[in-house]
Design an enzyme around this catalytic site. Structure first.
Site, PDB file in Angstrom:
ATOM      1  CE  LYS A 176      -3.521  -0.816  -0.567  1.00 32.30           C
ATOM      2  NZ  LYS A 176      -3.982  -1.452  -1.846  1.00 32.30           N
ATOM      3  N   GLY A 236      -6.051   4.155  -4.922  1.00 34.36           N
ATOM      4  CA  GLY A 236      -6.538   5.511  -4.691  1.00 34.36           C
ATOM      5  C   GLY A 236      -8.010   5.516  -4.335  1.00 34.36           C
TER       6      GLY A 236
END
Ligand SMILES: Nc1ncnc2c1ncn2[C@@H]1O[C@H](COP(=O)(O)OS(=O)(=O)O)[C@@H](OP(=O)(O)O)[C@H]1O
Length: 369
Positions: A126, A333
């Protein structure tokens, strides 16, 4: 028998005495071309002709899904471990907005050879690893595996040849790359990468560990909607505010601890730390550092990016030969759930000493505190 049949065929093929010289020549010429083409196809060279993009994509996908480096049947696909398939599905969806995934996939390539990666994006989960890899793939001297091979953590027993076989072919001067963010936190990975090659360049994309933990939680929540709340998982004891370091979303963010393992095998100069935050605010600047580290010409520049207001992230301007700009897929995102500010503050306090240690170890202040 075989030869007399052939002679008969050739006699009748060339028996066109009634034609004019010019016509004879053009017939001979056409036959030479046909025979040459037939000869090349029999030797397998026809495969190197460019195929339509959709054809390459489906071929690319089956290779990824199986992760075994070989063409595979639908039956093999069905036998493949379900969790692997779901991981790969997510990886593919990361690329779903790409028309042709990248210029180095859109050209069928039977030239060059498969080499071990000279550079690996080893983490962090991430952190922005997919964005970095996709940005790098614009570079003509970079060729990378689209999926995450997970060789140095999950599939090490398959052997180095299995791993090399997963790699795309490269020509002289091109760099082979892969990304598997879980390598960074895998204890055995540094020794294993080192025994493949001590010269491997290692890239780590790091991001504020608090935001990273929330991003990690968001991903798990998207797959298991019944998941307990973030604070339930983050605290061992909610009253004392004791953090549960056995929760992977927390543990991954203790970067200094994981880095120690890598520094036992690799000098700091072999590692590059990319700021996940700067990769969003200044992708071209961060890409400049990465290209320098890899010894590449600075080809990927600000000309390649635009900020997509709807997505809230930088995307790639339409690459040559492509009709659409490219953003990463929906799983990259995505909006995070609201976490109470006192929970985030407590977590920030927890990470502070580890962050400081990390800044000292890397000689770089990432400004998370
Ligand atoms: N250009 C661009 N487009 C979209 N997303 C971007 C980009 N640059 C960085 N990021 C951030 O990348 C985060 C996902 O990180 P990874 O690709 O490392 O995730 S993974 O470990 O491979 O699952 C992802 O995390 P979330 O925001 O939580 O979805 C993004 O913040």
């Amino acid at each position: 028998m075989k030869y007399s049949g052939m002679a008969c065929f050739l006699r009748s093929a060339f028996n066109f005495g009634h034609l004019k010289v010019q016509s004879k020549l053009s017939v001979i010429f056409t036959m030479i071309i046909l025979f040459t083409y037939l000869f090349y196809c029999l030797n397998g060279y026809c495969d190197s002709l460019p195929r339509p993009v959709y054809d390459q994509q489906s071929q690319f996908q089956s290779k990824i899904i199986l992760n075994d480096g070989h063409e595979a049947s639908a039956q093999q696909l069905g036998e493949y471990n379900a969790s692997q398939v779901s991981i790969v599905r997510e990886q593919l969806s990361d690329l779903s907005n790409s028309d042709a995934p990248s210029n180095n996939i859109s050209i069928a390539n039977n030239f060059g050879s498969k080499k071990f990666p000279q550079a690996i994006i080893i983490g962090v989960k991430k952190g922005g690893t997919r964005a970095l890899l996709e940005f790098l793939r614009i570079h003509p001297d970079v060729r990378a595996v689209g999926s995450e091979p997970h060789f140095f953590d999950r599939f090490y027993d398959k052997g180095l040849e299995w791993y090399r076989n997963l790699m795309p072919r490269t020509l002289e001067g091109q760099i082979t790359m892969e990304k598997t963010p879980s390598y960074f936190i895998t204890k055995e990975a540094p020794r294993r990468v080192f025994s493949m090659s001590r010269h491997t360049k290692l890239i780590v994309v790091v991001r504020d560990p608090v935001t990273r933990a929330v991003s990690d939680y968001t991903q798990t929540l998207s797959k298991s909607p019944g998941l307990p709340s973030f604070q339930n998982l983050a605290f061992r004891n909610a009253t004392t505010g004791l953090i549960d370091t056995s929760w992977s979303a927390v543990r991954i963010g203790i970067y200094a601890k994981h880095l120690e393992n890598w520094l036992r095998f690799f000098p700091l100069s072999r590692l590059l730390f990319v700021s996940g935050e700067r990769l969003v605010t200044d992708p071209a600047g961060e890409m400049g550092r990465v290209q320098d580290f890899l010894g590449l010409k600075r080809v990927v520049t600000d000309k390649h990016f635009y900020f997509n207001q709807t997505k809230g992230f930088p995307c790639l301007k339409k690459p040559e030969g492509s009709s659409r700009p490219r953003c990463l897929g929906k799983s990259k995102g995505r909006p995070h759930p609201q976490i109470p500010s006192e929970v985030l503050l407590r977590l920030r306090d927890f990470y502070r000493p580890f962050n400081l240690k990390f800044y000292q170890m890397t000689g770089h202040n990432f400004g998370w505190d």
